[in-house]
Each structure stands twice: as structure tokens, then as C-alpha cells.
Motif scaffolding. Structure first.
Motif, PDB file in Angstrom:
ATOM      1  N   ASN A 121       0.825  -1.206   0.000  1.00 12.89           N
ATOM      2  CA  ASN A 121       0.000   0.000   0.000  1.00 12.89           C
ATOM      3  C   ASN A 121       0.861   1.258   0.000  1.00 12.89           C
ATOM      4  O   ASN A 121       0.521   2.247  -0.652  1.00 12.89           O
ATOM      5  CB  ASN A 121      -0.951   0.001   1.193  1.00 12.89           C
ATOM      6  CG  ASN A 121      -2.118  -0.948   0.975  1.00 12.89           C
ATOM      7  OD1 ASN A 121      -2.483  -1.234  -0.159  1.00 12.89           O
ATOM      8  ND2 ASN A 121      -2.686  -1.448   2.067  1.00 12.89           N
ATOM      9  N   ARG A 122       2.001   1.254   0.733  1.00 12.59           N
ATOM     10  CA  ARG A 122       2.925   2.388   0.683  1.00 12.59           C
ATOM     11  C   ARG A 122       3.486   2.556  -0.723  1.00 12.59           C
ATOM     12  O   ARG A 122       3.625   3.670  -1.228  1.00 12.59           O
ATOM     13  CB  ARG A 122       4.068   2.193   1.684  1.00 12.59           C
ATOM     14  CG  ARG A 122       3.688   2.520   3.110  1.00 12.59           C
ATOM     15  CD  ARG A 122       4.901   2.602   4.015  1.00 12.59           C
ATOM     16  NE  ARG A 122       5.721   1.392   4.003  1.00 12.59           N
ATOM     17  CZ  ARG A 122       5.493   0.319   4.769  1.00 12.59           C
ATOM     18  NH1 ARG A 122       4.496   0.327   5.635  1.00 12.59           N
ATOM     19  NH2 ARG A 122       6.284  -0.731   4.694  1.00 12.59           N
ATOM     20  N   TYR A 123       3.803   1.448  -1.375  1.00 14.21           N
ATOM     21  CA  TYR A 123       4.314   1.481  -2.748  1.00 14.21           C
ATOM     22  C   TYR A 123       3.269   2.073  -3.703  1.00 14.21           C
ATOM     23  O   TYR A 123       3.580   2.927  -4.532  1.00 14.21           O
ATOM     24  CB  TYR A 123       4.698   0.064  -3.180  1.00 14.21           C
ATOM     25  CG  TYR A 123       5.006  -0.099  -4.648  1.00 14.21           C
ATOM     26  CD1 TYR A 123       6.125   0.488  -5.208  1.00 14.21           C
ATOM     27  CD2 TYR A 123       4.171  -0.851  -5.465  1.00 14.21           C
ATOM     28  CE1 TYR A 123       6.411   0.337  -6.545  1.00 14.21           C
ATOM     29  CE2 TYR A 123       4.447  -1.007  -6.813  1.00 14.21           C
ATOM     30  CZ  TYR A 123       5.568  -0.414  -7.347  1.00 14.21           C
ATOM     31  OH  TYR A 123       5.848  -0.554  -8.670  1.00 14.21           O
ATOM     32  N   LEU A 124       2.014   1.660  -3.559  1.00 14.50           N
ATOM     33  CA  LEU A 124       0.950   2.190  -4.418  1.00 14.50           C
ATOM     34  C   LEU A 124       0.719   3.671  -4.168  1.00 14.50           C
ATOM     35  O   LEU A 124       0.517   4.441  -5.111  1.00 14.50           O
ATOM     36  CB  LEU A 124      -0.351   1.409  -4.197  1.00 14.50           C
ATOM     37  CG  LEU A 124      -0.373  -0.026  -4.721  1.00 14.50           C
ATOM     38  CD1 LEU A 124      -1.697  -0.682  -4.393  1.00 14.50           C
ATOM     39  CD2 LEU A 124      -0.101  -0.066  -6.205  1.00 14.50           C
ATOM     40  N   SER A 125       0.764   4.098  -2.913  1.00 13.75           N
ATOM     41  CA  SER A 125       0.569   5.524  -2.629  1.00 13.75           C
ATOM     42  C   SER A 125       1.744   6.334  -3.166  1.00 13.75           C
ATOM     43  O   SER A 125       1.565   7.464  -3.623  1.00 13.75           O
ATOM     44  CB  SER A 125       0.357   5.761  -1.143  1.00 13.75           C
ATOM     45  OG  SER A 125       1.521   5.420  -0.429  1.00 13.75           O
ATOM     46  N   TRP A 126       2.973   5.786  -3.133  1.00 10.60           N
ATOM     47  CA  TRP A 126       4.116   6.482  -3.719  1.00 10.60           C
ATOM     48  C   TRP A 126       3.945   6.616  -5.230  1.00 10.60           C
ATOM     49  O   TRP A 126       4.212   7.675  -5.803  1.00 10.60           O
ATOM     50  CB  TRP A 126       5.419   5.737  -3.399  1.00 10.60           C
ATOM     51  CG  TRP A 126       6.619   6.418  -3.977  1.00 10.60           C
ATOM     52  CD1 TRP A 126       7.327   7.432  -3.418  1.00 10.60           C
ATOM     53  CD2 TRP A 126       7.219   6.147  -5.242  1.00 10.60           C
ATOM     54  NE1 TRP A 126       8.334   7.817  -4.255  1.00 10.60           N
ATOM     55  CE2 TRP A 126       8.303   7.042  -5.390  1.00 10.60           C
ATOM     56  CE3 TRP A 126       6.976   5.238  -6.266  1.00 10.60           C
ATOM     57  CZ2 TRP A 126       9.119   7.062  -6.509  1.00 10.60           C
ATOM     58  CZ3 TRP A 126       7.789   5.256  -7.373  1.00 10.60           C
ATOM     59  CH2 TRP A 126       8.846   6.155  -7.503  1.00 10.60           C
ATOM     60  N   ASN A 128       1.166   6.727  -6.822  1.00  8.69           N
ATOM     61  CA  ASN A 128       0.103   7.706  -7.042  1.00  8.69           C
ATOM     62  C   ASN A 128       0.619   9.132  -6.843  1.00  8.69           C
ATOM     63  O   ASN A 128       0.223  10.048  -7.558  1.00  8.69           O
ATOM     64  CB  ASN A 128      -1.061   7.426  -6.093  1.00  8.69           C
ATOM     65  CG  ASN A 128      -2.261   8.267  -6.418  1.00  8.69           C
ATOM     66  OD1 ASN A 128      -2.528   8.556  -7.571  1.00  8.69           O
ATOM     67  ND2 ASN A 128      -2.990   8.670  -5.387  1.00  8.69           N
ATOM     68  N   ALA A 129       1.515   9.324  -5.876  1.00 11.63           N
ATOM     69  CA  ALA A 129       2.063  10.651  -5.614  1.00 11.63           C
ATOM     70  C   ALA A 129       3.090  11.063  -6.670  1.00 11.63           C
ATOM     71  O   ALA A 129       3.362  12.247  -6.848  1.00 11.63           O
ATOM     72  CB  ALA A 129       2.711  10.679  -4.233  1.00 11.63           C
ATOM     73  N   TYR A 138      11.202   3.501  -7.208  1.00  9.76           N
ATOM     74  CA  TYR A 138      10.667   3.465  -5.851  1.00  9.76           C
ATOM     75  C   TYR A 138      11.828   3.328  -4.870  1.00  9.76           C
ATOM     76  O   TYR A 138      12.652   2.407  -4.962  1.00  9.76           O
ATOM     77  CB  TYR A 138       9.682   2.301  -5.707  1.00  9.76           C
ATOM     78  CG  TYR A 138       9.085   2.167  -4.329  1.00  9.76           C
ATOM     79  CD1 TYR A 138       8.332   3.203  -3.793  1.00  9.76           C
ATOM     80  CD2 TYR A 138       9.266   1.015  -3.579  1.00  9.76           C
ATOM     81  CE1 TYR A 138       7.762   3.096  -2.540  1.00  9.76           C
ATOM     82  CE2 TYR A 138       8.706   0.897  -2.316  1.00  9.76           C
ATOM     83  CZ  TYR A 138       7.948   1.943  -1.809  1.00  9.76           C
ATOM     84  OH  TYR A 138       7.405   1.829  -0.571  1.00  9.76           O
TER      85      TYR A 138
END
Length: 140
Positions: A121-126, A128-129, A138
Motif C-alpha cells: 500500500n505504501r508502494y501504491l501511494s508512492w 500515485n504521488a 521506488y
């Protein structure tokens, strides 16, 4: 009726007449060829008047739509008249937005403690940002 006398409509009227006369002439030509012994021309003798009928149908439909449209300011595109037989969602029709209630996703038992899921989830939010970044950029 004045709307059907603009230069664009005059071109449409002339094109319709030329196409219908041409298609009917080609149909008559196929009839004479069929009478001369060419059996395949019987099919074409039927086909050309059908094409002419289709041209008349499209022209008539466009004329009806232009006459139904509300007159607006000069140069403005015409919109369909209210209460017409326009399908739902057609141009100019009023549509209401669809509201969908979103229910929060409740993780299954033990999923809240899952470190791998949290990292993903942190990877997906990164991602997205950072929309221009590649997955290899990443930092985590």
C-alpha cells in the motif's frame, strides 16, 4: 423553414437530389443489362433503388431534426426541443449524476497485521504521488 435555406443546407439538398437521381439511373441501367441477359444485374437493379431510398431517409431525418431544434443566437449550435422524442442521454438532454454509496473495505482477520500488505500500500501511494515515475524508481 428559413433554417433549411442556409448554404450548408442547400448543398445537402443538392447532394441528395444528385445522389437519388444517380442511384435511380444506375438502377435503370442495371435493368437494361439484366434484360440483355446478364442475370447478376437483377440483384443490382434492386440494390440501387434501395441506396436511393436510404439517402432520402437520412436526408428526411436530418430535416426533421433541424426543424425540431430550438432557434438560438446566430452561429450557435441548435439543441433539441424539450419534450421531443430524443433518447435519454442525447445531446442537450439533462442528465442527473449517479450517486454511489461507498462502503469502507474492512480487512479480513489478521490482514491488519500484514506487513507485506502495508508495504504494498505504501508502494501504491508512492506511485500515485509520483505519476511520472517508473516502478524501478521506488526508494523503498
Amino acid at each position: 423553414m428559413q433554417r433549411l435555406r442556409t448554404p450548408a443546407w442547400i448543398v445537402r439538398h443538392v447532394a441528395m437530389v444528385v445522389l437519388v437521381v444517380g442511384f435511380l439511373g444506375l438502377g435503370w441501367w442495371q435493368v437494361t443489362r439484366a434484360a440483355g441477359g446478364n442475370a447478376l444485374s437483377f440483384g443490382y437493379a434492386i440494390e440501387w433503388p434501395v441506396f436511393a431510398g436510404f439517402v432520402v431517409f437520412v436526408w428526411w431525418r436530418e430535416v426533421r431534426q433541424a426543424l425540431r431544434a430550438e432557434p438560438g443566437p446566430p452561429g450557435a449550435p441548435a439543441s433539441p426541443a424539450p419534450g421531443g422524442d430524443e433518447p435519454v442521454g442525447a445531446a442537450g438532454a439533462v442528465r442527473r449524476p449517479v450517486r454511489v454509496a461507498r462502503t469502507p473495505v474492512v480487512p479480513a482477520d489478521g490482514a491488519a497485521d500484514d506487513g507485506e500488505l502495508a508495504a504494498y500500500n505504501r508502494y501504491l501511494s508512492w506511485l500515485n504521488a509520483n505519476p511520472g515515475a517508473r516502478p524501478g524508481d521506488y526508494p523503498g
